[in-house]
Design an enzyme around this catalytic site. Structure first.
Site, short mmCIF file in Angstrom:
data_model
loop_
_atom_site.label_atom_id
_atom_site.label_comp_id
_atom_site.label_asym_id
_atom_site.label_seq_id
_atom_site.Cartn_x
_atom_site.Cartn_y
_atom_site.Cartn_z
N TYR A 149 -6.17 10.17 -3.45
CA TYR A 149 -5.61 9.58 -2.23
C TYR A 149 -6.60 8.62 -1.58
CZ TYR A 149 -3.32 9.23 2.32
OH TYR A 149 -2.71 8.75 3.45
N LYS A 153 -6.18 4.45 -0.99
CA LYS A 153 -6.27 3.80 0.33
C LYS A 153 -7.46 2.85 0.42
CE LYS A 153 -2.56 5.64 2.06
NZ LYS A 153 -1.38 4.79 2.36
#
EC number: 1.1.1.10
Length: 244
Positions: A149, A153
């Site tokens: 994750y 990002k």
């Protein structure tokens, strides 16, 4: 304050719940015509019941071909919010190919694809536009079990800057918002354990998590003419988390 959004046509991905859904409602309240994109038809149906007049597109953005087909005829778009994302949390040594592929397909590849479709339309019309990518504080801080994750990002933040660089000459602005934990229904559930919440809250100078409207307000500002000299930025909505 007039944001100049009335009459603009906006497309929002991940529009079925949470930040995306609230962004749709806020944009329509500001006078924009909104196209809401979600992979869950039931969420789109309930959104239309709550917000008549919203145009909907049901598609799984992890599927490149289906996305191309669903959005190729969506019509002119002035404003784009790339909000759709998945958060599949695994310890680094247990990261699977499936979690990696799904995370990058939705959190990064879909942003590229949807933005290409929208930006090409803007350029063909000779129309200015604004794009906001919903990133995260996880783009700039390592968090346990967030290997994939955080990586998606971090890549999204750099993609935002590259898009701003290359689309700027076409009068298309591109920015990101980087929230901390947001008190969506999922956020409230995931952070309901006081001990777990305290560990994160102790790192936030303002001592609180973000509410959905905090993020939506930042998105609307970056879409509006009030930010017409802002592009390539990553705007924290984090209570100061990133300064610690």
């Amino acid at each position: 304050m007039d944001l100049g959004l009335a009459g603009r046509r906006a497309l929002v991905t991940g529009a079925g719940k949470g930040i995306g859904r609230s962004t749709v409602l806020a944009l329509q309240a500001a006078g924009a015509h909104v196209v809401a994109v979600s992979r869950t038809q039931a969420d789109l149906d309930s959104l239309v019941s709550e917000c008549p007049g919203v145009e909907t597109v049901c598609v799984d953005l992890a599927d490149w071909e289906a996305t191309e087909q669903a959005l190729s005829s969506v019509g002119p778009v002035d404003l784009l919010v790339n909000n759709a994302a998945v958060a599949l949390l695994q310890p680094f040594l247990e990261v699977t190919k499936e979690a990696f592929d799904m995370s990058f397909n939705v959190n990064l590849r879909a942003v590229i694809q949807v933005s290409q479709i929208v930006a090409r339309g803007m350029i063909a019309r000779g129309a200015p536009g604004a794009i906001v990518n919903v990133s995260s504080q996880a783009s700039q801080r390592a968090l346990a079990n967030h290997s994939v994750y955080c990586s998606t990002k971090g890549a999204l933040d750099m993609l935002t800057k590259m898009m701003a660089l290359e689309l700027g000459p076409h009068k298309i602005r591109v920015n990101a918002v980087n929230p901390t934990v947001v008190m969506t229904s999922m956020g409230r559930t995931n952070w309901s354990d006081p001990h777990k919440a305290k560990v994160m809250l102790d790192r936030i100078p303002l001592g609180k998590f973000a509410e959905v409207e905090n993020v939506v307000d930042a998105i609307l500002f970056l879409l509006s003419h009030r930010s017409n000299m802002t592009t390539g930025s990553t705007l924290p909505v984090d209570g100061g988390f990133l300064v610690t």
